[in-house]
Design a protein around this motif. Sequence first.
Motif, PDB file in Angstrom:
ATOM      1  N   ARG A  49       0.811  -1.218   0.000  1.00  0.00           N
ATOM      2  CA  ARG A  49       0.000   0.000   0.000  1.00  0.00           C
ATOM      3  C   ARG A  49       0.841   1.263   0.000  1.00  0.00           C
ATOM      4  NH1 ARG A  49      -0.101   1.283   5.466  1.00  0.00           N
ATOM      5  NH2 ARG A  49       0.413  -0.490   6.773  1.00  0.00           N
ATOM      6  N   GLN A  50       2.156   1.133  -0.102  1.00  0.00           N
ATOM      7  CA  GLN A  50       3.105   2.233  -0.237  1.00  0.00           C
ATOM      8  C   GLN A  50       2.953   3.299   0.853  1.00  0.00           C
ATOM      9  OE1 GLN A  50       3.040   3.817  -4.179  1.00  0.00           O
ATOM     10  NE2 GLN A  50       4.106   2.055  -4.997  1.00  0.00           N
ATOM     11  N   ASN A  51       2.999   2.881   2.089  1.00  0.00           N
ATOM     12  CA  ASN A  51       2.942   3.772   3.261  1.00  0.00           C
ATOM     13  C   ASN A  51       1.664   4.575   3.374  1.00  0.00           C
ATOM     14  OD1 ASN A  51       5.343   2.915   4.298  1.00  0.00           O
ATOM     15  ND2 ASN A  51       6.533   4.560   3.386  1.00  0.00           N
ATOM     16  N   LYS A  52       0.645   4.248   2.626  1.00  0.00           N
ATOM     17  CA  LYS A  52      -0.668   4.876   2.810  1.00  0.00           C
ATOM     18  C   LYS A  52      -1.401   4.069   3.882  1.00  0.00           C
ATOM     19  CE  LYS A  52      -0.449   7.599  -0.877  1.00  0.00           C
ATOM     20  NZ  LYS A  52      -0.213   9.008  -0.780  1.00  0.00           N
ATOM     21  N   ILE A  53      -2.200   4.741   4.700  1.00  0.00           N
ATOM     22  CA  ILE A  53      -2.904   4.015   5.743  1.00  0.00           C
ATOM     23  C   ILE A  53      -3.996   3.137   5.133  1.00  0.00           C
ATOM     24  CG2 ILE A  53      -2.366   5.661   7.568  1.00  0.00           C
ATOM     25  CD1 ILE A  53      -5.213   6.759   7.264  1.00  0.00           C
ATOM     26  N   TYR A  54      -4.295   2.029   5.785  1.00  0.00           N
ATOM     27  CA  TYR A  54      -5.297   1.078   5.314  1.00  0.00           C
ATOM     28  C   TYR A  54      -6.670   1.630   5.693  1.00  0.00           C
ATOM     29  CZ  TYR A  54      -7.520  -3.408   4.422  1.00  0.00           C
ATOM     30  OH  TYR A  54      -8.307  -4.403   3.937  1.00  0.00           O
ATOM     31  N   HIS A  55      -7.157   2.540   4.863  1.00  0.00           N
ATOM     32  CA  HIS A  55      -8.397   3.238   5.164  1.00  0.00           C
ATOM     33  C   HIS A  55      -8.965   3.796   3.862  1.00  0.00           C
ATOM     34  CE1 HIS A  55     -11.200   5.648   7.492  1.00  0.00           C
ATOM     35  NE2 HIS A  55     -10.853   6.708   6.790  1.00  0.00           N
ATOM     36  N   GLY A  56     -10.262   3.908   3.777  1.00  0.00           N
ATOM     37  CA  GLY A  56     -10.892   4.555   2.633  1.00  0.00           C
ATOM     38  C   GLY A  56     -10.737   3.779   1.347  1.00  0.00           C
ATOM     39  N   ARG A  57     -10.187   4.431   0.322  1.00  0.00           N
ATOM     40  CA  ARG A  57     -10.086   3.824  -1.007  1.00  0.00           C
ATOM     41  C   ARG A  57      -9.132   2.646  -1.043  1.00  0.00           C
ATOM     42  NH1 ARG A  57      -8.641   8.314  -5.035  1.00  0.00           N
ATOM     43  NH2 ARG A  57      -7.880   9.488  -3.270  1.00  0.00           N
ATOM     44  N   ILE A  58      -8.052   2.702  -0.260  1.00  0.00           N
ATOM     45  CA  ILE A  58      -7.105   1.573  -0.200  1.00  0.00           C
ATOM     46  C   ILE A  58      -7.809   0.350   0.384  1.00  0.00           C
ATOM     47  CG2 ILE A  58      -4.933   0.764   0.787  1.00  0.00           C
ATOM     48  CD1 ILE A  58      -4.335   2.969  -1.115  1.00  0.00           C
ATOM     49  N   GLN A  59      -8.558   0.563   1.447  1.00  0.00           N
ATOM     50  CA  GLN A  59      -9.286  -0.531   2.094  1.00  0.00           C
ATOM     51  C   GLN A  59     -10.370  -1.084   1.168  1.00  0.00           C
ATOM     52  OE1 GLN A  59     -11.035   0.550   5.821  1.00  0.00           O
ATOM     53  NE2 GLN A  59     -11.818  -1.496   6.212  1.00  0.00           N
ATOM     54  N   ALA A  60     -11.080  -0.221   0.456  1.00  0.00           N
ATOM     55  CA  ALA A  60     -12.134  -0.664  -0.456  1.00  0.00           C
ATOM     56  C   ALA A  60     -11.559  -1.526  -1.575  1.00  0.00           C
ATOM     57  CB  ALA A  60     -12.865   0.548  -1.029  1.00  0.00           C
ATOM     58  N   LEU A  61     -10.405  -1.125  -2.112  1.00  0.00           N
ATOM     59  CA  LEU A  61      -9.768  -1.910  -3.157  1.00  0.00           C
ATOM     60  C   LEU A  61      -9.328  -3.272  -2.622  1.00  0.00           C
ATOM     61  CD1 LEU A  61      -7.497  -0.667  -5.907  1.00  0.00           C
ATOM     62  CD2 LEU A  61      -6.669  -2.550  -4.549  1.00  0.00           C
ATOM     63  N   ALA A  62      -8.716  -3.287  -1.447  1.00  0.00           N
ATOM     64  CA  ALA A  62      -8.233  -4.545  -0.861  1.00  0.00           C
ATOM     65  C   ALA A  62      -9.383  -5.505  -0.570  1.00  0.00           C
ATOM     66  CB  ALA A  62      -7.449  -4.258   0.412  1.00  0.00           C
ATOM     67  N   GLU A  63     -10.484  -4.989  -0.043  1.00  0.00           N
ATOM     68  CA  GLU A  63     -11.619  -5.855   0.263  1.00  0.00           C
ATOM     69  C   GLU A  63     -12.263  -6.403  -1.008  1.00  0.00           C
ATOM     70  OE1 GLU A  63     -14.056  -3.455   2.787  1.00  0.00           O
ATOM     71  OE2 GLU A  63     -12.817  -3.866   4.549  1.00  0.00           O
ATOM     72  N   ALA A  64     -12.269  -5.609  -2.086  1.00  0.00           N
ATOM     73  CA  ALA A  64     -12.803  -6.095  -3.356  1.00  0.00           C
ATOM     74  C   ALA A  64     -11.939  -7.210  -3.918  1.00  0.00           C
ATOM     75  CB  ALA A  64     -12.917  -4.944  -4.344  1.00  0.00           C
ATOM     76  N   VAL A  65     -10.634  -7.089  -3.758  1.00  0.00           N
ATOM     77  CA  VAL A  65      -9.716  -8.142  -4.236  1.00  0.00           C
ATOM     78  C   VAL A  65      -9.933  -9.417  -3.432  1.00  0.00           C
ATOM     79  CG1 VAL A  65      -7.284  -8.795  -4.428  1.00  0.00           C
ATOM     80  CG2 VAL A  65      -8.005  -6.525  -5.132  1.00  0.00           C
ATOM     81  N   ARG A  66     -10.057  -9.276  -2.120  1.00  0.00           N
ATOM     82  CA  ARG A  66     -10.299 -10.454  -1.256  1.00  0.00           C
ATOM     83  C   ARG A  66     -11.628 -11.117  -1.590  1.00  0.00           C
ATOM     84  NH1 ARG A  66      -8.320  -7.312   3.403  1.00  0.00           N
ATOM     85  NH2 ARG A  66      -6.216  -8.034   3.813  1.00  0.00           N
ATOM     86  N   LYS A  67     -12.640 -10.307  -1.880  1.00  0.00           N
ATOM     87  CA  LYS A  67     -13.973 -10.836  -2.183  1.00  0.00           C
ATOM     88  C   LYS A  67     -13.964 -11.690  -3.457  1.00  0.00           C
ATOM     89  CE  LYS A  67     -18.730  -9.224  -2.270  1.00  0.00           C
ATOM     90  NZ  LYS A  67     -19.601  -8.039  -2.299  1.00  0.00           N
ATOM     91  N   GLU A  68     -13.051 -11.375  -4.372  1.00  0.00           N
ATOM     92  CA  GLU A  68     -12.916 -12.152  -5.621  1.00  0.00           C
ATOM     93  C   GLU A  68     -12.144 -13.453  -5.398  1.00  0.00           C
ATOM     94  OE1 GLU A  68     -14.086 -11.597  -8.886  1.00  0.00           O
ATOM     95  OE2 GLU A  68     -15.372 -10.181  -7.826  1.00  0.00           O
TER      96      GLU A  68
END
Length: 105
Positions: free
Chosen positions: A82-101
């Motif tokens: 996540r390149q030092n960005k906090i796991y929140h908001g758009r980063i979290q939404a993208l990660a959860e979508a990847v996991r859901k797949e």
Amino acid sequence: MKRRIRGIKNRPRLCVFRSNKHIYAQIIDDSNNQIIASSSTLTQIMKQNMKLSNNCDAARSIGKNIAQKSKALGIREIVFDRQNKIYHGRIQALAEAVRKEGIKF
């Protein structure tokens, strides 16, 4: 000292970059220094399907798209960068979508 996140051949790195207007995701094989697959809100197909490119819905669709591309290539496990960005908001939404797949990290 900061540790560097690296992907290997059977478990490549999913690198996520977020700017103020767009979000980008790349699957990178660090052993060969190659980008295997990529997706962003700037691609023509994604631009047609979304109204705004800087919200969580856009991040979810990018996550779903990159997960489908990786499954088509036979990649089931990745390392999330996540390149030092906090796991929140758009980063979290993208990660959860990847996991859901069905991609594990």
